[in-house]
Write an enzyme that holds these catalytic residues in place. Structure first.
Site, short mmCIF file in Angstrom:
data_model
loop_
_atom_site.label_atom_id
_atom_site.label_comp_id
_atom_site.label_asym_id
_atom_site.label_seq_id
_atom_site.Cartn_x
_atom_site.Cartn_y
_atom_site.Cartn_z
N GLU A 273 55.07 69.30 50.28
CA GLU A 273 55.49 70.13 51.41
C GLU A 273 55.02 69.46 52.71
O GLU A 273 54.14 68.60 52.69
CB GLU A 273 54.84 71.51 51.31
CG GLU A 273 55.21 72.27 50.05
CD GLU A 273 56.70 72.55 49.95
OE1 GLU A 273 57.27 73.16 50.87
OE2 GLU A 273 57.32 72.14 48.96
N LYS B 108 56.25 80.44 43.44
CA LYS B 108 57.24 80.27 42.36
C LYS B 108 56.95 81.23 41.20
O LYS B 108 57.89 81.79 40.63
CB LYS B 108 57.23 78.81 41.89
CG LYS B 108 57.81 77.87 42.97
CD LYS B 108 57.53 76.42 42.65
CE LYS B 108 58.13 75.48 43.67
NZ LYS B 108 57.65 74.10 43.53
N ASP C 65 52.19 77.00 46.72
CA ASP C 65 53.59 76.76 46.34
C ASP C 65 53.84 77.25 44.91
O ASP C 65 54.83 77.96 44.66
CB ASP C 65 53.88 75.25 46.47
CG ASP C 65 55.28 74.88 46.04
OD1 ASP C 65 56.22 75.15 46.82
OD2 ASP C 65 55.45 74.36 44.93
N1 HSE Z 1 56.36 70.62 47.11
C1 HSE Z 1 57.10 71.11 45.99
C2 HSE Z 1 56.56 70.47 44.73
C3 HSE Z 1 58.56 70.82 46.18
O1 HSE Z 1 55.81 69.49 44.83
O2 HSE Z 1 56.86 70.93 43.63
C4 HSE Z 1 59.45 71.55 45.24
O3 HSE Z 1 59.36 72.92 45.37
#
Ligand code: HSE
Length: 412
Positions: A185, A200, A196
């Site tokens: 990111e 998810k 992150d």
């Molecule tokens: N920064 C995220 C990752 C990108 O490394 O998985 C994909 O969502």
């Protein structure tokens, strides 16, 4: 039918590339007489870019153009993404987003707006990059009660952990490599601190359990504290360290969900998921274990998921897809400290033999681990299963050891 892209970064430019490269087959699958990219919204200039003529800075051009029926949001962040996406949906345009921060925070609200205006809000690319996971979960596995899900959901941290383990490279060097490849990111804190992956798992859990799961309710720990000593002890235990996101039904209307670096046994299907690859292990009552594996980040894999959603929107212009994901005022996530687990603990101790006796007296039958060239004052062990609260309480009473690292053992 026309399409617009909001945000011309790594992923947005990948969408433009795939739409152009595979135009004819995409058009055929879309069931539309035409399918063209009309606008690209970005505040930056792209002199010499093949799509320079499509660049705009004024969002209202997209909003007010009735020929634009599908809008792709690849801007990232909450604002102005939320305002733009809401406005597009309210104007009767379908929206496709890869923005997990947006979907995790506002998915329920945006799905509600989409429903009110009979358009689609699709976000397959927000979890697992190019891996089909949201559509399989909500359609192909719909017959199942999904009682457990474990995922390696962040490519950057998986890439970093893999390079640390296999190549002995230091954290900063590998992080720079991930950024150069466009995996990380903009602010890598979201990757390395687990935010992150948390977003998810919230999206996955909201889809599975039908109620919005808020990121603030999910215990989240990143990988910045992982030391090569832990990697070695994990090996001697018979596994590897992975950043694991999990969601599990614990009772009717209650789930457990968390993100933390965990020891994964070598026999697990997640143990050999390396580099930028992601994998999601879904446990359904009818199917048993199903594993989804692929590239979880990067320009074209993510664009692949977005373009598939565009095609889906084109095929369903009069029909809205329903996810059964509703707003929820109550928090359905239980306190992780009340869940059963066993813990890996690395600690320093002045007198290791006495310390291990005290550890056994407190925890019972622990599995003591060893590694080559360990400092004389270091011990490491795996506890029996108990609630995390009970295990951590016992650890606090052991004044003869100083904990250096405490990790979960993943049951996957
Ligand atoms: N920064 C995220 C990752 C990108 O490394 O998985 C994909 O969502």
């Amino acid at each position: 039918m026309n399409v617009a892209i909001m945000g011309y970064g790594v992923v947005g430019s990948g969408v433009a590339e795939v739409l152009k490269k595979n135009h004819d087959s995409i058009l055929k699958k879309s069931l539309q007489p035409s399918l063209d990219l009309k606008y690209i919204l970005d505040i930056r200039d792209f002199p010499g870019d093949p799509n320079e003529s499509l660049m705009i800075r004024d969002f209202n051009k997209i909003l007010e153009d009735d020929s634009v029926r599908v809008v792709v949001e690849t801007m990232g962040g909450l604002h102005p993404a939320f305002d733009f996406v809401s406005a597009c949906l309210a104007a009767g345009k379908s929206v496709v987003s890869s923005n997990k921060e947006l979907v995790a925070a506002k998915g329920d609200v945006l799905l509600q707006i989409a429903e009110e205006h009979n358009v689609n809000f699709l976000f397959e690319a927000s979890v697992g990059g190019g891996i089909p996971i949201l559509r399989p979960l909500s359609q192909c596995l719909a017959a199942n009660e999904i009682y457990e899900l474990y995922g390696i959901l962040n490519g950057t941290t998986n890439f970093i952990l893999t390079k640390m383990i296999d190549d002995g490279l230091d954290f900063d060097t590998v992080l720079r490599m991930a950024q150069a490849n466009g995996y990380a990111e903009k602010d890598p804190t979201a990757d390395v601190e687990g935010y992150d992956a948390c977003r998810k798992i919230c999206i996955l859990a909201s889809l599975i359990y039908g109620k919005h799961v808020y990121p603030e309710a999910v215990y989240t720990e990143g990988i910045t504290g992982i030391d090569l000593a832990d990697v070695e002890y994990a090996k001697s235990w018979g596994g590897v360290i992975k950043l694991i996101a999990m969601a599990k039904e614990v009772s009717e209307n209650r789930i457990s969900a968390m993100v933390c670096p965990s020891l994964v046994p070598a026999c697990s299907q997640l143990a050999n998921v390396n580099d930028v690859f992601n994998a999601i292990l879904v446990r359904g009552d009818a199917t048993g274990d199903v594993v989804f594996y692929g590239r979880g980040a990067g320009k074209l894999p993510t664009a692949s998921a977005i373009v598939a959603d565009i095609i889906d929107c084109c095929q369903h212009t009069r029909q809205k897809k329903s996810f059964g994901w509703k707003s929820s005022a109550e928090n359905i996530v239980v306190d992780h400290l009340d869940q059963n687990t066993s813990l890996y603990i690395r600690a320093s101790a002045e007198h290791t033999a006495d310390a291990l006796s005290a550890v056994r007296a407190a925890f019972g039958d622990v599995q003591v681990l060893s590694r080559k060239d360990a400092p004389a004052d270091e011990i490491a062990f795996v506890t029996p299963v108990d609630t995390e609260r009970a295990l951590r309480t016992k650890l606090r009473t052991l004044h003869c050891i100083k904990p250096l690292s405490v990790l979960h053992i993943a049951d996957c």
